[in-house]
Scaffold this motif. Structure first.
Motif, PDB file in Angstrom:
ATOM      1  N   GLY A  84       0.821  -1.194   0.000  1.00 36.30           N
ATOM      2  CA  GLY A  84       0.000   0.000   0.000  1.00 36.30           C
ATOM      3  C   GLY A  84       0.859   1.250   0.000  1.00 36.30           C
ATOM      4  O   GLY A  84       2.006   1.248  -0.452  1.00 36.30           O
ATOM      5  N   THR A  85       0.322   2.324   0.563  1.00 38.25           N
ATOM      6  CA  THR A  85       1.028   3.605   0.517  1.00 38.25           C
ATOM      7  C   THR A  85       1.977   3.805   1.680  1.00 38.25           C
ATOM      8  O   THR A  85       2.887   4.625   1.602  1.00 38.25           O
ATOM      9  N   ALA A  86       1.762   3.070   2.766  1.00 37.94           N
ATOM     10  CA  ALA A  86       2.613   3.243   3.940  1.00 37.94           C
ATOM     11  C   ALA A  86       2.851   1.885   4.593  1.00 37.94           C
ATOM     12  O   ALA A  86       1.953   1.047   4.633  1.00 37.94           O
ATOM     13  N   PRO A  87       4.056   1.659   5.117  1.00 39.19           N
ATOM     14  CA  PRO A  87       4.329   0.392   5.802  1.00 39.19           C
ATOM     15  C   PRO A  87       3.413   0.221   7.009  1.00 39.19           C
ATOM     16  O   PRO A  87       3.076   1.189   7.698  1.00 39.19           O
ATOM     17  N   GLN A  88       3.009  -1.024   7.261  1.00 44.60           N
ATOM     18  CA  GLN A  88       2.171  -1.343   8.411  1.00 44.60           C
ATOM     19  C   GLN A  88       3.007  -2.116   9.426  1.00 44.60           C
ATOM     20  O   GLN A  88       3.662  -3.092   9.076  1.00 44.60           O
ATOM     21  N   GLU A  89       2.973  -1.678  10.690  1.00 49.42           N
ATOM     22  CA  GLU A  89       3.793  -2.292  11.724  1.00 49.42           C
ATOM     23  C   GLU A  89       2.933  -3.112  12.684  1.00 49.42           C
ATOM     24  O   GLU A  89       1.831  -2.709  13.057  1.00 49.42           O
TER      25      GLU A  89
ATOM     26  N   LYS B 141     -20.360   4.660  12.966  1.00 48.61           N
ATOM     27  CA  LYS B 141     -19.887   5.127  11.677  1.00 48.61           C
ATOM     28  C   LYS B 141     -20.564   4.367  10.548  1.00 48.61           C
ATOM     29  O   LYS B 141     -20.960   3.221  10.691  1.00 48.61           O
ATOM     30  N   GLU B 142     -20.669   5.027   9.421  1.00 43.48           N
ATOM     31  CA  GLU B 142     -21.164   4.342   8.232  1.00 43.48           C
ATOM     32  C   GLU B 142     -20.035   3.503   7.633  1.00 43.48           C
ATOM     33  O   GLU B 142     -18.861   3.831   7.770  1.00 43.48           O
ATOM     34  N   VAL B 143     -20.405   2.423   6.989  1.00 44.21           N
ATOM     35  CA  VAL B 143     -19.402   1.605   6.312  1.00 44.21           C
ATOM     36  C   VAL B 143     -18.939   2.342   5.060  1.00 44.21           C
ATOM     37  O   VAL B 143     -19.747   2.657   4.182  1.00 44.21           O
ATOM     38  N   LYS B 144     -17.665   2.635   5.002  1.00 40.20           N
ATOM     39  CA  LYS B 144     -17.100   3.249   3.804  1.00 40.20           C
ATOM     40  C   LYS B 144     -16.536   2.128   2.941  1.00 40.20           C
ATOM     41  O   LYS B 144     -15.478   1.576   3.212  1.00 40.20           O
ATOM     42  N   ALA B 145     -17.283   1.765   1.905  1.00 40.77           N
ATOM     43  CA  ALA B 145     -16.916   0.609   1.090  1.00 40.77           C
ATOM     44  C   ALA B 145     -15.582   0.834   0.387  1.00 40.77           C
ATOM     45  O   ALA B 145     -15.286   1.938  -0.078  1.00 40.77           O
ATOM     46  N   VAL B 146     -14.790  -0.214   0.329  1.00 39.84           N
ATOM     47  CA  VAL B 146     -13.482  -0.163  -0.319  1.00 39.84           C
ATOM     48  C   VAL B 146     -13.432  -1.225  -1.410  1.00 39.84           C
ATOM     49  O   VAL B 146     -13.712  -2.401  -1.152  1.00 39.84           O
ATOM     50  N   ALA B 147     -13.093  -0.812  -2.621  1.00 41.82           N
ATOM     51  CA  ALA B 147     -12.969  -1.751  -3.738  1.00 41.82           C
ATOM     52  C   ALA B 147     -11.544  -2.283  -3.801  1.00 41.82           C
ATOM     53  O   ALA B 147     -10.591  -1.557  -3.509  1.00 41.82           O
ATOM     54  N   PRO B 148     -11.354  -3.542  -4.150  1.00 40.41           N
ATOM     55  CA  PRO B 148      -9.996  -4.092  -4.257  1.00 40.41           C
ATOM     56  C   PRO B 148      -9.220  -3.424  -5.384  1.00 40.41           C
ATOM     57  O   PRO B 148      -9.779  -3.067  -6.420  1.00 40.41           O
ATOM     58  N   SER B 149      -7.914  -3.258  -5.162  1.00 38.08           N
ATOM     59  CA  SER B 149      -7.066  -2.666  -6.214  1.00 38.08           C
ATOM     60  C   SER B 149      -6.626  -3.717  -7.224  1.00 38.08           C
ATOM     61  O   SER B 149      -6.142  -3.375  -8.300  1.00 38.08           O
TER      62      SER B 149
ATOM     63  N   LYS C 163      -7.973 -10.994 -14.154  1.00 39.63           N
ATOM     64  CA  LYS C 163      -8.086 -10.467 -15.506  1.00 39.63           C
ATOM     65  C   LYS C 163      -9.439 -10.839 -16.105  1.00 39.63           C
ATOM     66  O   LYS C 163      -9.887 -11.973 -16.025  1.00 39.63           O
ATOM     67  N   GLY C 164     -10.104  -9.839 -16.691  1.00 38.09           N
ATOM     68  CA  GLY C 164     -11.404 -10.064 -17.302  1.00 38.09           C
ATOM     69  C   GLY C 164     -12.574  -9.800 -16.377  1.00 38.09           C
ATOM     70  O   GLY C 164     -13.727  -9.794 -16.818  1.00 38.09           O
ATOM     71  N   SER C 165     -12.307  -9.582 -15.089  1.00 36.08           N
ATOM     72  CA  SER C 165     -13.375  -9.280 -14.147  1.00 36.08           C
ATOM     73  C   SER C 165     -13.655  -7.782 -14.132  1.00 36.08           C
ATOM     74  O   SER C 165     -12.783  -6.968 -14.415  1.00 36.08           O
ATOM     75  N   ARG C 166     -14.881  -7.435 -13.750  1.00 31.09           N
ATOM     76  CA  ARG C 166     -15.254  -6.013 -13.672  1.00 31.09           C
ATOM     77  C   ARG C 166     -16.381  -5.860 -12.663  1.00 31.09           C
ATOM     78  O   ARG C 166     -17.137  -6.796 -12.396  1.00 31.09           O
TER      79      ARG C 166
ATOM     80  N   MET D 255      -7.967 -15.333  -4.111  1.00 31.22           N
ATOM     81  CA  MET D 255      -8.820 -14.711  -3.103  1.00 31.22           C
ATOM     82  C   MET D 255      -7.982 -13.979  -2.063  1.00 31.22           C
ATOM     83  O   MET D 255      -8.326 -12.868  -1.632  1.00 31.22           O
ATOM     84  N   ALA D 256      -6.861 -14.570  -1.692  1.00 29.93           N
ATOM     85  CA  ALA D 256      -5.975 -13.908  -0.738  1.00 29.93           C
ATOM     86  C   ALA D 256      -5.401 -12.628  -1.331  1.00 29.93           C
ATOM     87  O   ALA D 256      -5.248 -11.618  -0.625  1.00 29.93           O
ATOM     88  N   ARG D 257      -5.118 -12.652  -2.624  1.00 27.20           N
ATOM     89  CA  ARG D 257      -4.570 -11.457  -3.271  1.00 27.20           C
ATOM     90  C   ARG D 257      -5.602 -10.331  -3.310  1.00 27.20           C
ATOM     91  O   ARG D 257      -5.266  -9.163  -3.103  1.00 27.20           O
ATOM     92  N   ILE D 258      -6.863 -10.671  -3.572  1.00 30.03           N
ATOM     93  CA  ILE D 258      -7.927  -9.661  -3.536  1.00 30.03           C
ATOM     94  C   ILE D 258      -8.026  -9.069  -2.131  1.00 30.03           C
ATOM     95  O   ILE D 258      -8.123  -7.851  -1.955  1.00 30.03           O
ATOM     96  N   ALA D 259      -8.002  -9.941  -1.115  1.00 30.81           N
ATOM     97  CA  ALA D 259      -8.110  -9.471   0.270  1.00 30.81           C
ATOM     98  C   ALA D 259      -6.963  -8.534   0.627  1.00 30.81           C
ATOM     99  O   ALA D 259      -7.174  -7.497   1.270  1.00 30.81           O
ATOM    100  N   ARG D 260      -5.755  -8.873   0.210  1.00 26.80           N
ATOM    101  CA  ARG D 260      -4.619  -8.001   0.505  1.00 26.80           C
ATOM    102  C   ARG D 260      -4.739  -6.672  -0.236  1.00 26.80           C
ATOM    103  O   ARG D 260      -4.334  -5.620   0.280  1.00 26.80           O
ATOM    104  N   SER D 261      -5.304  -6.691  -1.443  1.00 18.45           N
ATOM    105  CA  SER D 261      -5.435  -5.444  -2.201  1.00 18.45           C
ATOM    106  C   SER D 261      -6.512  -4.546  -1.594  1.00 18.45           C
ATOM    107  O   SER D 261      -6.440  -3.326  -1.713  1.00 18.45           O
ATOM    108  N   VAL D 262      -7.519  -5.129  -0.921  1.00 16.18           N
ATOM    109  CA  VAL D 262      -8.504  -4.326  -0.194  1.00 16.18           C
ATOM    110  C   VAL D 262      -7.815  -3.599   0.955  1.00 16.18           C
ATOM    111  O   VAL D 262      -8.044  -2.412   1.201  1.00 16.18           O
ATOM    112  N   PHE D 263      -6.949  -4.319   1.655  1.00 15.14           N
ATOM    113  CA  PHE D 263      -6.176  -3.722   2.747  1.00 15.14           C
ATOM    114  C   PHE D 263      -5.321  -2.565   2.246  1.00 15.14           C
ATOM    115  O   PHE D 263      -5.238  -1.507   2.859  1.00 15.14           O
TER     116      PHE D 263
END
Length: 342
Positions: free
Chosen positions: A54-59, A230-238, A242-245, A329-337
């Motif tokens: 992501g944009t910043a290291p997570q500790e 709080k409201e759920v702020k939905a996050v789309a995977p990065s 391939k071929g999904s939308r 599936m794990a890759r999608i989950a990590r990209s959501v993070f």
């Protein structure tokens, strides 16, 4: 002649003594490491894990307890969000515990043997060194360094790793790299007790859910539930296959609150659901296995090709349903993070 013979004998004795005090060969060191796992009765380790994603290291603070033959307790604490998750193994099974949400999942699993190991487990590091016949070895005045293959089934991009140990084989640091030699994960150990002892109920599920060493774990129901307001702020995977939308995104009102549902179409269709967790105790028998996502532990189920991955992060429950592989599936989950922490 006798003097010459005596001199030769003395020289040979001195040479033998000097060679005995010399450095061990790489083969001798690897042979030592291969015996360590069998001899080891228990250990405690502590360190800092940094995920470069992501944009910043997570500790994370990482604490590992191991007691022979198969008792494990791994505590992962997000230092920024002050949230702890515990991966536990005892005679009753394998548990993923999220104490502050009062959630526990139990698996009938032989983790960590079936999960490819984790970078913070000493046994995983020993095995990767011993098993890799193409390992690269270097030594300094105080340390040994091994450059070996990484075998983490939950993340195929983790290609190689550099493992540093002192000359008593105490782990110092591990760096996991991708094919471009970029560091993805690093663990720096600051404590390691190779002769650790444990209380009788150190690996008990209930004790670890309610607190340890007299420390009470604050639960969601004990707080003012600010997160729930709080409201759920939905996050789309990065990353998506391939071929999904993204086909549609809907917000549904349920008795438990709002739930955001994202449906993806393509060759690998899947659905991603996000919601705030309820402040109720949940102890579930899961028939899948725990899946290490790096920043949190997920619950992975596979039933007739229909795969389900669930995880909790930053006060939000995520559920991923699809017909993809476990690694996808794990890759999608990590990209959501990665998106969520931007």
């Amino acid at each position: 002649m006798r003097r010459t013979t005596w001199v030769i004998v003395v020289f040979m004795v001195v040479a033998a003594a000097l060679s005995g005090c010399g450095e061990k060969s790489p083969d001798q060191i690897v042979n030592d490491l291969s015996k360590l796992t069998d001899r080891m009765k228990g250990y405690k380790s502590h360190g800092k894990m940094v995920i470069h994603s992501g944009t910043a290291p997570q500790e994370y603070d990482v604490e590992v307890w191991y007691k022979k033959p198969h008792f494990y307790r791994v505590s992962l604490k997000n230092t920024k969000k002050d949230v702890t998750q515990i991966l536990l193994r005892n005679d009753e099974g394998v548990f993923v515990l999220t104490p502050h949400l009062e959630k526990s999942f139990r698996f009938q699993s032989d983790w960590p043997e079936s999960g490819g190991g984790q970078v913070y487990l000493y046994q995983t590091l020993l095995k990767s060194i011993v098993d890799d016949s193409s390992r690269k070895f270097t030594r300094s005045e105080k340390e040994y360094q091994f450059d070996v293959q990484a075998n983490y089934s939950q993340n195929k991009s983790m290609n190689r790793q550099r493992i540093r140990m002192d000359k008593d084989y105490i782990p110092q640091k591990v760096e996991v790299l991708n094919e471009e030699d970029q560091v993805l994960v690093e663990v720096t150990f600051d404590k390691f007790d190779a002769n650790a002892s444990f209380d009788k109920n150190a690996f008990d599920m209930e004790r670890n859910m309610t607190g340890y060493a007299g420390k009470t774990v604050p639960t969601l129901s004990e707080k003012k539930k600010k997160e729930k307001e709080k409201e759920v702020k939905a996050v789309a995977p990065s990353w998506i296959p391939k071929g999904s939308r993204l086909a549609d995104e809907t917000t549904v009102e349920t008795p438990d609150g709002k739930r955001v549902i994202m449906r993806y179409k393509g060759e690998k269709p899947f659905t991603l659901t996000q919601k705030r967790p309820e402040a109720v105790e949940a102890s579930l028998q899961a028939y899948g296995k725990p899946l290490d996502l790096g920043y949190t532990m997920g619950v992975f189920l596979d039933m007739d090709g229909k795969r389900h991955l669930s995880w909790t992060y930053d006060g939000v429950d995520f559920e991923l349903l699809g017909e993809m592989t476990e690694s996808q599936m794990a890759r999608i989950a990590r990209s959501v993070f990665e998106q969520k922490d931007k």
